[in-house]
Design a protein around this motif. Structure first.
Motif, short mmCIF file in Angstrom:
data_model
loop_
_atom_site.label_atom_id
_atom_site.label_comp_id
_atom_site.label_asym_id
_atom_site.label_seq_id
_atom_site.Cartn_x
_atom_site.Cartn_y
_atom_site.Cartn_z
N THR A 140 -4.75 -0.56 -12.61
CA THR A 140 -3.54 -0.16 -13.33
C THR A 140 -3.87 0.81 -14.46
OG1 THR A 140 -2.35 -2.20 -12.82
CG2 THR A 140 -1.66 -1.03 -14.79
N GLY A 248 2.24 -3.86 -14.44
CA GLY A 248 1.03 -3.66 -13.66
C GLY A 248 1.29 -3.15 -12.26
N ASP A 297 -3.69 -5.56 -11.00
CA ASP A 297 -3.11 -5.45 -12.34
C ASP A 297 -4.16 -5.18 -13.41
OD1 ASP A 297 -0.45 -5.86 -11.55
OD2 ASP A 297 -0.67 -8.04 -11.66
N ALA A 300 -3.95 -3.25 -17.23
CA ALA A 300 -2.61 -3.20 -17.84
C ALA A 300 -2.68 -3.53 -19.33
CB ALA A 300 -1.68 -4.19 -17.13
#
Length: 353
Positions: A140, A248, A297, A300
């Motif tokens: 991300t 994300g 993710d 993030a």
């Protein structure tokens, strides 16, 4: 206890836990048991087998967070003795195996809307979309940053994410291509290049690490600085108990609560580097029906509901915690920015320098 008292107790308990681990013969560091074990280092649990941190208490002050991994019988024995030393101020939770979030769980098919994640090619770039080193899968894009020091300030805009997203291995070098979307999401066309790897924070395989972070200098690519809570330009140290959010690549916008801070001895299993030890980490548990984070993710930005950044998401477990949905771990954002010598971008009018 006030914070200073809790910190002092945490240090004393860490020493006590190590003594107990040695006494009980808990697994030593994987580097001490040969190359064959190193091949499976991500599955090895290192002494003291539990993480200790601070947890805010409802009546004020702090207790001691005690975290241990499921499936380690000797760890339970150590936890019982440590908890007896703490008394009623102990907050005890079990975790699953903790891994970088890019390796956590299966990646779902490409979603159709940002509400379900964002793996598509996006121009302008924005926080929460798929990004990755040309030799990595996908993570991300956490934030846009600029050089903080007047000496190093170069007018360029950089993308901030994790080391294991923007570099991925010790073989990565500054100048390597960074793609949006990441390779796992089809980002291999010439037009998918958005910049190049610029700087990484090396992960230490001997001493504790504090951050899993890297930046990539962006090409002339349009940028949207907005998060679901608007512009995020301020940072703060997590105090515990905050309601936080993130956007994300996989689980998109999720909400959670900071359940522990200043966690030391968080053991994270990396496929290439083995079991690494992280200190001073933030723990987050989901407030939604699903998990706070899943595979993809990584990188993030974790922010409070008022739009103040607290951390950079990097690791998690698929199980454990009170809800059983797993726990997420983040590096304190001020520490990330300080080590890299950058700050959250404040001026969107000249994103290309």
């Amino acid at each position: 206890m006030d914070r200073d008292e809790a910190r002092k107790m945490k240090e004393q308990l860490a020493a006590f836990a190590r003594e107990l681990a040695e006494k009980h013969g808990v697994v030593a560091t994987p580097r001490s048991v040969g190359a064959q074990t190193m091949a499976h280092a991500a599955d090895v649990v290192r002494a003291p087998t539990l993480a200790l941190g601070l947890v805010p208490q409802a009546e004020g002050g702090f207790g001691i967070a005690v975290r241990y991994r499921l499936g380690i019988p000797r760890a339970r024995s150590i936890v019982r003795k440590v908890s007896a030393e703490i008394g009623p101020d102990a907050d005890i939770r079990r975790t699953g195996r903790i891994r970088p979030v890019s390796e956590l769980g299966p990646r779902p098919p490409a979603p159709t809307s940002q509400a379900d994640g964002d793996t598509d090619r996006r121009r302008p770039l924005r926080p929460g979309i798929s990004i990755g080193h040309v030799g990595v899968t996908a993570g991300t894009l956490g934030a846009f940053v600029t050089r903080a020091s007047p000496v190093d300030r170069d007018g360029h805009l950089y993308a901030l994410s994790n080391y294991h997203v923007l570099a991925g291995s010790p073989e990565a070098r500054p100048g390597d291509i960074v793609l949006q979307p990441g390779p796992a999401d089809g980002g291999l066309a010439p037009g998918d290049r958005i910049g190049e790897l610029t700087q990484v924070v090396d992960l230490d395989t001997v001493e504790p690490s504090f951050t899993d972070a890297a930046i990539a200098r962006l090409d002339r690519v349009p940028v949207d600085f907005e998060y679901p809570v608007g512009r995020v330009v301020k940072t703060a140290r997590a105090l515990g108990g905050e309601v936080v959010g993130k956007v994300g690549r996989t689980t998109a916008i999720t909400r959670g609560r900071v359940t522990a801070i200043e966690l030391d001895d968080v053991i994270v299993g990396y496929e290439d580097l083995g079991a690494l030890n992280f200190d001073d980490q933030i723990e987050i548990e989901s407030l939604d029906d699903g998990p706070f984070s899943r595979g993809g993710d990584s990188g993030a930005l974790v922010y409070r509901e008022d739009g103040v950044a607290l951390g950079l998401l990097f690791a998690g477990s698929e199980s454990g915690g009170r809800s059983g949905k797993g726990l997420t771990y983040a590096n304190p954002i001020d520490q990330v920015l300080d080590i890299l010598g950058v700050e959250l971008a404040r001026e969107p009018t000249h994103p290309f320098g």
